[in-house]
Design a protein around this motif. Structure first.
Motif: not given
Length: 282
Positions: A263-282
């Motif tokens: 579960s933790r590994l999947i969470f770590y590897l899911s950072f692409i969609p998380q970072y896309i959402l964060i990167g939408l602001f800039p």
């Protein structure tokens, strides 16, 4: 930002050179800490973690076995992390430099550009905290940097784009948040620590950011004129996306961290969609 910035929001001319030099000095310090912290962070990530309390993003032997079953090596995982982190740093640092270049004669321009700078180089990156783990004597200093980054990112939620608190009483709520977070490294040194800061700082941000979004909604509905509404709409969208990207990490990485395993590994590897959402602001 609203081009109709009022006169009282401009920095007095005699202060502008000093504040610009100070801004550049802070930027150089943050970039220096980031580059110096790359090796300690790499050294942590390239080593397998055999305890429950692991450095941020480091993985356990059973998680490496899962990676290898998909043909991925530990090096590939580490470079994946640095690549995602680097993208955010480039986005936020570039935006910080652009805002500073164009609006360093206004208070809101200085605050927002510093907020973007701290967001990329401190708030969303782990290098300064890895440096503190390698050299514990600078722990207090890096804790202050983390606290300042939290304060500045929160100010994005409250002040962007025109530098005003809406409604006006929100400034007292924001002031309480700022004081609590800034003095936390001194007054709460023995407090429970999450991955990135004390749990108190994480929870303060978790409360403060949604209140900032409420402030932006109020600005959109009650304060902005039709032309400003279009701008506020995009600000609200960007801030909401950024918070949505951060929320999973606050819950599963800071407040209630996942134990080592699939579960933790999947969470770590899911950072692409998380970072896309964060990167939408800039």
């Amino acid at each position: 930002m609203n081009q109709s910035t009022s006169v009282e929001n401009y920095v007095p001319i005699r202060w502008q050179p000093v504040l610009r030099v100070l801004w550049v000095a802070v930027a150089l310090l943050l970039f220096a800490l980031y580059f110096v912290g790359l090796k300690p962070n790499y050294d942590e990530l390239i080593q397998l973690c055999h305890t429950e309390s692991c450095p941020v993003m480091s993985i356990a032997p059973e998680e490496l076995q899962i990676l290898e079953s998909f043909g991925l090596s530990l090096n590939a995982y580490v470079y994946y992390y640095f690549g995602l982190e680097g993208i955010l740093i480039v986005l936020f640092s570039t935006l910080a430099l652009l805002v500073f270049w164009r609006r360093s004669d206004t208070w809101i321009g200085l605050v927002v550009s510093q907020a973007f700078l701290f967001a990329g180089l401190v708030f969303f990156s782990e290098e300064n905290r890895a440096l503190a783990r390698a050299y514990p004597d600078i722990q207090l200093f890096t804790d202050f940097l983390t606290s300042f980054s939290v304060v500045l990112v929160l100010m994005l939620f409250y002040l962007f784009p025109d530098g005003r608190f809406t409604p006006r009483w929100m400034k007292w709520f924001a002031a309480a948040l700022i004081l609590a977070v800034v003095f936390d490294p001194l007054l709460n040194r023995g407090g429970v620590r999450a991955a990135s800061a004390t749990l108190f700082v994480i929870l303060t941000f978790a409360v403060g950011a949604p209140m900032g979004l409420i402030s932006q909604i109020y600005r959109f509905r009650k304060v902005a004129n039709p032309s400003q509404r279009q701008q506020t709409k995009w600000v609200l969208f960007g801030l909401s996306s950024m918070f949505a990207g951060m929320f999973p990490w606050m819950v599963f990485g800071e407040i209630a961290p996942l134990p080592p395993g699939p579960s933790r590994l999947i969470f770590y590897l899911s950072f692409i969609p998380q970072y896309i959402l964060i990167g939408l602001f800039p």
